[in-house]
Scaffold this motif. Structure first.
Motif, PDB file in Angstrom:
ATOM      1  N   THR A  46       9.813   2.894  -3.988  1.00  0.00           N
ATOM      2  CA  THR A  46      11.238   3.036  -3.730  1.00  0.00           C
ATOM      3  C   THR A  46      11.534   3.616  -2.354  1.00  0.00           C
ATOM      4  OG1 THR A  46      11.246   5.171  -4.845  1.00  0.00           O
ATOM      5  CG2 THR A  46      11.821   3.246  -6.164  1.00  0.00           C
ATOM      6  N   MET A  47      10.624   4.459  -1.845  1.00  0.00           N
ATOM      7  CA  MET A  47      10.882   5.077  -0.556  1.00  0.00           C
ATOM      8  C   MET A  47       9.574   5.632   0.006  1.00  0.00           C
ATOM      9  SD  MET A  47      13.581   8.152   0.383  1.00  0.00           S
ATOM     10  CE  MET A  47      13.265   8.951  -1.159  1.00  0.00           C
ATOM     11  N   VAL A  48       9.473   5.624   1.334  1.00  0.00           N
ATOM     12  CA  VAL A  48       8.343   6.243   2.021  1.00  0.00           C
ATOM     13  C   VAL A  48       8.912   7.146   3.108  1.00  0.00           C
ATOM     14  CG1 VAL A  48       6.298   5.862   3.448  1.00  0.00           C
ATOM     15  CG2 VAL A  48       6.803   4.290   1.577  1.00  0.00           C
ATOM     16  N   ILE A  85       4.457   0.882   6.190  1.00  0.00           N
ATOM     17  CA  ILE A  85       3.646   1.400   5.087  1.00  0.00           C
ATOM     18  C   ILE A  85       4.196   0.932   3.753  1.00  0.00           C
ATOM     19  CG2 ILE A  85       2.993   3.515   3.871  1.00  0.00           C
ATOM     20  CD1 ILE A  85       2.731   4.828   6.613  1.00  0.00           C
ATOM     21  N   GLN A  86       5.504   0.971   3.585  1.00  0.00           N
ATOM     22  CA  GLN A  86       6.114   0.545   2.325  1.00  0.00           C
ATOM     23  C   GLN A  86       5.805  -0.925   2.047  1.00  0.00           C
ATOM     24  OE1 GLN A  86      10.273   1.452   2.012  1.00  0.00           O
ATOM     25  NE2 GLN A  86      10.426   0.661  -0.065  1.00  0.00           N
ATOM     26  N   LYS A  87       5.951  -1.762   3.044  1.00  0.00           N
ATOM     27  CA  LYS A  87       5.700  -3.196   2.877  1.00  0.00           C
ATOM     28  C   LYS A  87       4.236  -3.471   2.523  1.00  0.00           C
ATOM     29  CE  LYS A  87       5.598  -7.447   5.487  1.00  0.00           C
ATOM     30  NZ  LYS A  87       5.174  -7.877   6.788  1.00  0.00           N
ATOM     31  N   GLU A  88       3.334  -2.843   3.249  1.00  0.00           N
ATOM     32  CA  GLU A  88       1.911  -3.097   3.018  1.00  0.00           C
ATOM     33  C   GLU A  88       1.431  -2.498   1.700  1.00  0.00           C
ATOM     34  OE1 GLU A  88       0.297  -5.257   4.721  1.00  0.00           O
ATOM     35  OE2 GLU A  88       1.760  -5.457   6.330  1.00  0.00           O
ATOM     36  N   LEU A  89       1.928  -1.314   1.352  1.00  0.00           N
ATOM     37  CA  LEU A  89       1.549  -0.717   0.068  1.00  0.00           C
ATOM     38  C   LEU A  89       2.073  -1.544  -1.100  1.00  0.00           C
ATOM     39  CD1 LEU A  89       1.876   3.158   0.402  1.00  0.00           C
ATOM     40  CD2 LEU A  89      -0.173   1.835  -0.053  1.00  0.00           C
ATOM     41  N   ALA A  90       3.258  -2.124  -0.943  1.00  0.00           N
ATOM     42  CA  ALA A  90       3.800  -2.983  -1.998  1.00  0.00           C
ATOM     43  C   ALA A  90       2.863  -4.154  -2.251  1.00  0.00           C
ATOM     44  CB  ALA A  90       5.186  -3.483  -1.608  1.00  0.00           C
ATOM     45  N   GLN A  91       2.308  -4.727  -1.197  1.00  0.00           N
ATOM     46  CA  GLN A  91       1.363  -5.826  -1.361  1.00  0.00           C
ATOM     47  C   GLN A  91       0.071  -5.352  -2.016  1.00  0.00           C
ATOM     48  OE1 GLN A  91       0.896  -7.680   2.462  1.00  0.00           O
ATOM     49  NE2 GLN A  91       2.971  -8.519   2.456  1.00  0.00           N
ATOM     50  N   VAL A  92      -0.376  -4.155  -1.649  1.00  0.00           N
ATOM     51  CA  VAL A  92      -1.592  -3.611  -2.266  1.00  0.00           C
ATOM     52  C   VAL A  92      -1.387  -3.430  -3.764  1.00  0.00           C
ATOM     53  CG1 VAL A  92      -3.084  -1.568  -2.420  1.00  0.00           C
ATOM     54  CG2 VAL A  92      -2.465  -2.497  -0.186  1.00  0.00           C
ATOM     55  N   PHE A  93      -0.252  -2.838  -4.153  1.00  0.00           N
ATOM     56  CA  PHE A  93       0.010  -2.631  -5.577  1.00  0.00           C
ATOM     57  C   PHE A  93       0.217  -3.952  -6.304  1.00  0.00           C
ATOM     58  CE2 PHE A  93       1.028   1.811  -4.444  1.00  0.00           C
ATOM     59  CZ  PHE A  93       0.301   2.447  -5.428  1.00  0.00           C
ATOM     60  N   GLN A  94       0.829  -4.909  -5.646  1.00  0.00           N
ATOM     61  CA  GLN A  94       1.075  -6.200  -6.287  1.00  0.00           C
ATOM     62  C   GLN A  94      -0.229  -6.947  -6.539  1.00  0.00           C
ATOM     63  OE1 GLN A  94       3.385  -8.932  -3.928  1.00  0.00           O
ATOM     64  NE2 GLN A  94       4.001 -10.116  -5.711  1.00  0.00           N
ATOM     65  N   HIS A 139      -6.587   7.372  -7.569  1.00  0.00           N
ATOM     66  CA  HIS A 139      -7.068   6.235  -6.774  1.00  0.00           C
ATOM     67  C   HIS A 139      -6.513   6.265  -5.345  1.00  0.00           C
ATOM     68  CE1 HIS A 139      -7.962   4.762 -10.820  1.00  0.00           C
ATOM     69  NE2 HIS A 139      -8.858   3.974 -10.240  1.00  0.00           N
ATOM     70  N   ALA A 140      -5.990   7.407  -4.902  1.00  0.00           N
ATOM     71  CA  ALA A 140      -5.347   7.503  -3.583  1.00  0.00           C
ATOM     72  C   ALA A 140      -6.296   7.136  -2.444  1.00  0.00           C
ATOM     73  CB  ALA A 140      -4.777   8.900  -3.370  1.00  0.00           C
ATOM     74  N   GLY A 141      -7.542   7.529  -2.539  1.00  0.00           N
ATOM     75  CA  GLY A 141      -8.513   7.204  -1.490  1.00  0.00           C
ATOM     76  C   GLY A 141      -8.739   5.707  -1.371  1.00  0.00           C
ATOM     77  N   GLU A 142      -8.872   5.051  -2.500  1.00  0.00           N
ATOM     78  CA  GLU A 142      -9.061   3.599  -2.518  1.00  0.00           C
ATOM     79  C   GLU A 142      -7.814   2.885  -1.985  1.00  0.00           C
ATOM     80  OE1 GLU A 142      -9.537   0.116  -5.932  1.00  0.00           O
ATOM     81  OE2 GLU A 142      -9.868   2.212  -6.473  1.00  0.00           O
ATOM     82  N   ILE A 143      -6.643   3.353  -2.373  1.00  0.00           N
ATOM     83  CA  ILE A 143      -5.389   2.753  -1.916  1.00  0.00           C
ATOM     84  C   ILE A 143      -5.240   2.954  -0.407  1.00  0.00           C
ATOM     85  CG2 ILE A 143      -2.875   2.902  -2.086  1.00  0.00           C
ATOM     86  CD1 ILE A 143      -3.339   3.733  -5.071  1.00  0.00           C
ATOM     87  N   ARG A 144      -5.591   4.138   0.076  1.00  0.00           N
ATOM     88  CA  ARG A 144      -5.514   4.416   1.519  1.00  0.00           C
ATOM     89  C   ARG A 144      -6.468   3.516   2.292  1.00  0.00           C
ATOM     90  NH1 ARG A 144      -7.940   8.937   5.028  1.00  0.00           N
ATOM     91  NH2 ARG A 144      -6.593   8.865   6.850  1.00  0.00           N
ATOM     92  N   TYR A 145      -7.659   3.298   1.754  1.00  0.00           N
ATOM     93  CA  TYR A 145      -8.624   2.417   2.412  1.00  0.00           C
ATOM     94  C   TYR A 145      -8.068   0.994   2.521  1.00  0.00           C
ATOM     95  CZ  TYR A 145     -12.770  -0.404   3.204  1.00  0.00           C
ATOM     96  OH  TYR A 145     -13.664  -1.314   3.712  1.00  0.00           O
ATOM     97  N   LYS A 146      -7.495   0.499   1.429  1.00  0.00           N
ATOM     98  CA  LYS A 146      -6.943  -0.854   1.440  1.00  0.00           C
ATOM     99  C   LYS A 146      -5.746  -0.960   2.380  1.00  0.00           C
ATOM    100  CE  LYS A 146      -8.771  -1.972  -3.055  1.00  0.00           C
ATOM    101  NZ  LYS A 146      -8.553  -2.253  -4.440  1.00  0.00           N
ATOM    102  N   LEU A 147      -4.934   0.092   2.434  1.00  0.00           N
ATOM    103  CA  LEU A 147      -3.828   0.126   3.383  1.00  0.00           C
ATOM    104  C   LEU A 147      -4.371   0.102   4.810  1.00  0.00           C
ATOM    105  CD1 LEU A 147      -0.790   0.519   4.070  1.00  0.00           C
ATOM    106  CD2 LEU A 147      -1.245   2.986   3.972  1.00  0.00           C
ATOM    107  N   GLY A 148      -5.412   0.882   5.050  1.00  0.00           N
ATOM    108  CA  GLY A 148      -6.019   0.934   6.373  1.00  0.00           C
ATOM    109  C   GLY A 148      -6.556  -0.408   6.827  1.00  0.00           C
ATOM    110  N   MET A 149      -7.091  -1.173   5.908  1.00  0.00           N
ATOM    111  CA  MET A 149      -7.604  -2.500   6.256  1.00  0.00           C
ATOM    112  C   MET A 149      -6.467  -3.429   6.681  1.00  0.00           C
ATOM    113  SD  MET A 149     -10.794  -2.156   6.069  1.00  0.00           S
ATOM    114  CE  MET A 149     -11.343  -3.830   6.271  1.00  0.00           C
TER     115      MET A 149
END
Length: 123
Positions: free
Chosen positions: A37-39, A13-22, A70-80
């Motif tokens: 920083t941590m999950v 999750i940390q790795k994929e979320l970092a890419q989403v935010f980047q 924007h948590a819902g949108e971020i979760r959707y992108k993580l899910g993809m």
């Protein structure tokens, strides 16, 4: 104590979320660097607590509120990104990681202490 399964899942999750935010974080936080920083993941893998640190921003609390909005949108992108690796995408809870601010305060205190004149030791 987290299990190995929780730690591995948190790392993914940390790795994929970092890419989403980047890649896409500039849409809702322009000119801001977001660091994950941590999950921490609950034992049932249903909730992921994500600790964020913000750079190049004056009000980190406002930035955290923006990310939470924007948590819902971020979760959707993580899910993809992780849909083939997990059964369900966890709910995301965002928290502010103020470790860097704490370190800066402690450094200032230590600098202040080291600059004070030393009193002679009494024998």
């Amino acid at each position: 104590m987290e299990s190995t399964r929780q730690q591995k899942f948190a790392g993914v999750i940390q790795k994929e979320l970092a890419q989403v935010f980047q890649r896409e974080g500039t849409g809702f936080l322009p000119d801001t660097l977001v660091t994950i920083t941590m999950v921490r993941v609950t034992p049932d893998l249903a909730i992921a607590r994500v600790f964020l640190s913000f750079f190049n921003i004056t009000n980190p609390t406002l930035a955290l509120n923006t990310v939470t909005a924007h948590a819902g949108e971020i979760r959707y992108k993580l899910g993809m990104k992780i849909r083939h690796q997990v059964k369900t995408v966890p709910q995301l809870e965002f928290y502010l990681d103020d470790t860097s601010e704490y370190v800066q305060r402690m450094d200032k205190l230590f600098d202040k202490i080291s600059k004070e004149p030393r009193q002679p030791d009494e024998e």
